[in-house]
Enzyme design. Structure first.
Site, PDB file in Angstrom:
ATOM      1  N   HIS A  52     -18.176  37.396  19.776  1.00 40.26           N
ATOM      2  CA  HIS A  52     -16.851  37.671  20.345  1.00 40.26           C
ATOM      3  C   HIS A  52     -15.736  37.620  19.312  1.00 40.26           C
ATOM      4  O   HIS A  52     -14.579  37.894  19.631  1.00 40.26           O
ATOM      5  CB  HIS A  52     -16.551  36.670  21.463  1.00 40.26           C
ATOM      6  CG  HIS A  52     -15.678  37.228  22.551  1.00 40.26           C
ATOM      7  ND1 HIS A  52     -14.910  38.348  22.395  1.00 40.26           N
ATOM      8  CD2 HIS A  52     -15.474  36.820  23.839  1.00 40.26           C
ATOM      9  CE1 HIS A  52     -14.248  38.607  23.500  1.00 40.26           C
ATOM     10  NE2 HIS A  52     -14.584  37.692  24.401  1.00 40.26           N
ATOM     11  N   ARG A  53     -16.061  37.278  18.071  1.00 37.43           N
ATOM     12  CA  ARG A  53     -15.025  37.228  17.042  1.00 37.43           C
ATOM     13  C   ARG A  53     -14.574  38.619  16.618  1.00 37.43           C
ATOM     14  O   ARG A  53     -13.433  38.793  16.196  1.00 37.43           O
ATOM     15  CB  ARG A  53     -15.536  36.431  15.833  1.00 37.43           C
ATOM     16  CG  ARG A  53     -15.698  34.949  16.111  1.00 37.43           C
ATOM     17  CD  ARG A  53     -16.322  34.206  14.958  1.00 37.43           C
ATOM     18  NE  ARG A  53     -17.709  34.603  14.717  1.00 37.43           N
ATOM     19  CZ  ARG A  53     -18.514  34.006  13.837  1.00 37.43           C
ATOM     20  NH1 ARG A  53     -18.043  32.994  13.111  1.00 37.43           N
ATOM     21  NH2 ARG A  53     -19.755  34.402  13.683  1.00 37.43           N
TER      22      ARG A  53
END
Length: 481
Positions: free
Chosen positions: A455-456
């Site tokens: 999710h970065r």
């Protein structure tokens, strides 16, 4: 170190994550001549078994790490002499490297005659017993091989090598009857002890537990040495511990024997464990979608006779979807998003003793027939433990397929260094509305896929659009040919 020419063979680092290696087998024995580039041993790394070659010509003087033993990367495993005449000296030197204790020379008594003083060290240098305190026979690989061929029991041979190690010469002498035989230790007599009259034999811990449970020790049958009541006996009396299972009566169905106790990890299992722990630092999210499979299944039936597997066809479909959404093929860097120009699909494969991910490189560019042939080759190498590092650690996106086991839906753990992994479940039949059918219903096949993303740099919309494109590719699979 000796002042003559020799080389030291150290445990090599066969992968970037390898910390220690295990010697599976020695292809050469002590005293054998070797040439540069010749394979001399097989080492188990954290990924596969690989041959290790000699770097110089010479003779195997001493093997420090025996077959089945593990040692740290960079630690010495063998010494190679440039001249055959230097082998005895290197064997003595090897004892200091391998940690084998040298036989201490017995000091001559002060009042003994000079002749007796000179004889004392020779007596002390008599061959040590080859078996260590743990009962393990210490012998060179060549000695073990010769003993097996000649029918010599190594436990009866006294070793003359460093630290009492049995050499090939010891085996030859034992076979001809000219070697000293190790004396068998006398069997110890079993001690007999009877407690005083009125005293219940019990361990201190058992007494404390019995007092706490308000139990009479005399009412508990002791199973310890000399019939003493142990802590386990008290726990079984209180119900805290289950009694040992009784042996099944003759003719009765024997209970299933289940494994018990600690089983050490193999190198591959340890690597998988470490990789799983490394994923805990990565924030992930998951998105699932049902994929219609009728058209894909029909195409598979067409190409199956040509040797194309479901895995190869699925890798091709995923690669085509990644072309339109390269963000799921990226990886996180502290400075930003790193885009991989190649689409290398890693496919998780369960093998005996671990898990490995062979890689179909450039999956979007290659013909599906070529991918099918490549996949069969990679699976064969994975099962035999002969994959090269580039064939299992170059993936940019991973697929984990458990559909063949009938799994309806599951989540996969994101591999460290990648942006996405697709969990593929089994195909299931569904009844859906259909205006063209007589009853207004039709039967179709669907499978659930779940995408796990970093999710970065990858967001929910990216995952949703990728899964939408994958569904379109699977419903129109002609573009895979």
């Amino acid at each position: 170190a000796p002042d003559f020419d020799f080389s030291q063979l150290d445990m090599p680092a066969l992968s970037s994550t390898m910390k220690e290696g295990k010697v599976v087998s020695w292809l050469k024995g002590e005293g054998d001549a070797v040439e540069a580039g010749e394979a001399i041993m097989v080492v188990e790394s954290d990924k596969a078994d690989m041959d290790v070659e000699a770097f110089e010509d010479g003779f195997i003087a001493a093997i420090i790490t025996d077959e089945g033993e593990s040692t740290a990367v960079g630690a010495p495993v063998a010494l190679i002499a440039a001249s055959e005449a230097d082998i005895p000296a290197l064997q003595a030197y090897a004892a200091t490297l391998g940690g084998a204790p040298a036989a201490p020379a017995a000091a001559a008594p002060a009042a003994a005659a000079p002749a007796a003083a000179k004889a004392a060290p020779k007596a002390a240098a008599a061959p040590n017993a080859a078996a260590s305190a743990g009962g393990r026979v210490v012998a060179s690989p060549l000695a073990k091989k010769m003993a097996e061929e000649m029918g010599v029991d190594l436990t009866t041979v006294a070793g003359s090598g460093p630290g009492g190690r049995i050499t090939a010469g010891d085996v030859t002498k034992a076979a001809s009857g000219g070697a000293p035989v190790k004396k068998a230790a006398a069997a110890p007599t079993k001690p007999v002890w009877q407690p005083a009259e009125g005293v219940v034999a019990a361990t201190p811990t058992a007494r404390v537990l019995a007092k706490k449970a308000k139990l009479d020790l005399a009412s508990i049958e002791g199973t310890g040495e000399f019939g003493r009541v142990t802590a386990d006996d008290v726990k079984m009396a209180t119900g805290e511990m289950k009694p040992k299972r009784k042996v099944a009566a003759p003719g009765a169905t024997a209970p299933v024997e289940l494994p018990e106790g600690l089983v050490p990890f193999t190198g591959m299992q340890r690597a998988v464990s470490n990789n799983m722990v490394a994923t805990l630092d990565c924030p992930v999210f998951r998105a699932s979608r049902e994929i219609e499979m009728d058209a894909f299944n029909a195409l598979y039936q067409q190409v199956k006779p040509k040797g194309v597997t479901v895995s190869a066809l699925l890798a091709k479909a995923v690669a085509k979807a990644i072309e339109k959404h390269p963000i799921v093929n990226s990886s996180f860097r502290p400075e930003g998003t790193f885009f991989n120009k190649d689409i290398n699909i890693a496919m998780a494969v369960a093998i005996d003793g671990g898990l490995i991910t062979p890689v179909l490189k450039y999956a979007n560019e290659r013909d599906v027939m070529e991918l099918g042939e490549n996949w069969k080759e990679l699976v064969g190498k994975a099962k035999s433990g002969t994959l090269s590092p580039d064939e299992y650690n170059s993936g940019t996106f991973t697929i984990s397929n458990m559909g063949m086991f009938g799994v309806a839906q599951f989540d996969a753990i994101l591999p460290a260094g990648q942006g996405g992994i697709l969990a593929v479940a089994g195909t299931q039949e569904h009844i859906v509305p259909c205006k063209q059918s007589i009853l207004g219903l039709k039967k179709i096949s669907k499978m659930t896929v779940t995408l796990t993303c970093d999710h970065r740099q990858i967001y929910g919309a990216d995952a949703a659009l990728f899964l939408k494109t994958l569904n379109e590719v699977m419903m129109n699979p002609s573009q895979l040919l």
